[in-house]
Every structure is written in structure tokens, then in C-alpha cells.
Design a protein around this motif. Structure first.
Motif, short mmCIF file in Angstrom:
data_model
loop_
_atom_site.label_atom_id
_atom_site.label_comp_id
_atom_site.label_asym_id
_atom_site.label_seq_id
_atom_site.Cartn_x
_atom_site.Cartn_y
_atom_site.Cartn_z
N ILE A 89 -35.22 81.61 -5.84
CA ILE A 89 -34.95 82.86 -5.12
C ILE A 89 -34.86 83.98 -6.16
O ILE A 89 -34.07 83.92 -7.09
CB ILE A 89 -33.64 82.78 -4.32
CG1 ILE A 89 -33.69 81.60 -3.34
CG2 ILE A 89 -33.40 84.09 -3.57
CD1 ILE A 89 -34.81 81.66 -2.33
N GLU A 128 -39.57 83.45 0.33
CA GLU A 128 -38.75 82.60 -0.53
C GLU A 128 -37.67 81.89 0.27
O GLU A 128 -37.45 80.68 0.10
CB GLU A 128 -38.13 83.43 -1.66
CG GLU A 128 -39.13 83.91 -2.69
CD GLU A 128 -38.52 84.80 -3.74
OE1 GLU A 128 -39.24 85.15 -4.70
OE2 GLU A 128 -37.32 85.15 -3.63
N ILE A 129 -37.01 82.62 1.15
CA ILE A 129 -35.95 82.02 1.96
C ILE A 129 -36.52 80.96 2.90
O ILE A 129 -35.94 79.88 3.07
CB ILE A 129 -35.19 83.10 2.77
CG1 ILE A 129 -34.34 83.97 1.83
CG2 ILE A 129 -34.31 82.46 3.84
CD1 ILE A 129 -33.23 83.22 1.09
N ASN A 176 -31.16 81.09 -8.52
CA ASN A 176 -30.99 82.27 -7.67
C ASN A 176 -30.97 83.52 -8.54
O ASN A 176 -30.59 83.47 -9.71
CB ASN A 176 -29.69 82.15 -6.88
CG ASN A 176 -29.62 83.10 -5.72
OD1 ASN A 176 -30.64 83.48 -5.14
ND2 ASN A 176 -28.41 83.52 -5.37
#
Length: 203
Positions: free
Chosen positions: A164, A191-192, A136
Motif C-alpha cells: 500500500i 491497491e486496496i 504500508n
């Protein structure tokens, strides 16, 4: 009903951001999701208070009440529970791990985060549950994210194939009571959505 616990013993790695964005994606995919905010800071709950839309519902709770909340969620037809956990709380993290179908461990691309992450994976092993690291806040250039992924694999940790990135949209959307998909940043939204689809395949 499936339960996803987002756990990391280190703060500032994006547990709340992932919880919120994944729950909104679930809602947009015609599921009935709920976020359980176990963090005393209440960041997910505060986001829910700023939000104009009713879904996903965000419940601020203490770990001691987690199992009763889960039973109630089952009885009213909740499809997905996303548990947002606090850092530095082994007891709460272990309880969230025990009730999960899958554990997600957000990891920032840094050696300090890799060192702290070992504790979280040990909790998953203790709970007997499957856990996967998600890189992330990854830089959008350079090799640091790949080096982090290589280090995870070298230590035999499962790593999600979706990263992410560090994008302003992930900060701004939360302040607006929205998700990245709703905020309109296509790269962040993609991306999500990819992460959501991968998690669904694992669940």
C-alpha cells in the motif's frame, strides 16, 4: 464469520486506514462487515460518525467486551470482523490475536518499524495464529519498500505480496468519511482491492 485483526505495537503505521478500507471493500463485495475499534483514540469510530453510509458499522469497544461482541456479531449474521487495535497495549493486542483467523501487521518501510514489528509477530506466535506483514505507506519511487520486503523475508516473516503506497487519497478519504475506493483515486483503490482479495484468499 471470519475475523481479521490489524495489530502493530508501533503507532502511526496505518492500522485504522487499513481496517476502514478493507471493511468498505468487504461491503462492496456483498458481505456484512463490522469494524471493532479497540483504540481509545477512537479514530475508526470517528470516521464512522462522519460517514453518510450505514455500512460498515463501527463499534467502539474495550478489550474486556471483545468476546461478547464477537458472539453477538455471529448471531446477527456479520460476515467479517475487522479489529482495529491500539499501539503499545500488549494485553489488548494479544486478545485480538487470539480471536483472529488472520493477523495483519502494517509495517512502514523503515528499520525502526522492522525492529518494533518483532514484538507483534511474537504475540501472533504466542496466540498460535497466522500473521502477515503488509508494507504500508510505501514510497512510490526508490528501493526502500523492496529493501523492507527483503528484510522481512530474511527474518522468515510472511509478507503480503501487495504493498500500500503513501498517497494523499488515504488521508483525504478518511476525513470525508469514505474509503479510497469511494474517494475516486484509482491507484489507491486498486491497491486496496488487491489487498482485500489477497486477504480473502488467506482467510
Amino acid at each position: 464469520m471470519k475475523i481479521l485483526s490489524i495489530i502493530a505495537q508501533k503507532g502511526g503505521v496505518g492500522k485504522t486506514t487499513l481496517s476502514i478500507n478493507l471493511a468498505v471493500s468487504a461491503s462492496q463485495n456483498n458481505l456484512n462487515p463490522v469494524i471493532i475499534d479497540l483504540d481509545p483514540q477512537g479514530s475508526s469510530y470517528q470516521w464512522g460518525e462522519r460517514r453518510a453510509e450505514k455500512r460498515p458499522e463501527v463499534i467502539s469497544a474495550q478489550a474486556i467486551n471483545l468476546r461478547s461482541i464477537i458472539e453477538k456479531a455471529k448471531s446477527i449474521g456479520v460476515d467479517r470482523l475487522y479489529i482495529d487495535t491500539p499501539p503499545h497495549s500488549t494485553d489488548t493486542a494479544l486478545l485480538a490475536a487470539k480471536v483472529a483467523n488472520l493477523i495483519i501487521v502494517p509495517v512502514k518501510p523503515s528499520l525502526m518499524d522492522l525492529d518494533t514489528m518483532r514484538t507483534t509477530f511474537d504475540l501472533a506466535v504466542l496466540a498460535g495464529k497466522k500473521a502477515s506483514a503488509v508494507i504500508n505507506m510505501a514510497p512510490t519511487s526508490g528501493t526502500l519498500a523492496q529493501e523492507t520486503e527483503d528484510a522481512l523475508h530474511d527474518n522468515d516473516y510472511q509478507c503480503c505480496p501487495v504493498r500500500i503506497s503513501q498517497r494523499n487519497a488515504f488521508v483525504r478519504c478518511l476525513l470525508a468519511g469514505k474509503s479510497a475506493v469511494e474517494y475516486g483515486d484509482r491507484k489507491a483503490a486498486n491497491e486496496i482491492e488487491q489487498l482485500y482479495q489477497w486477504i480473502e484468499s488467506e482467510l
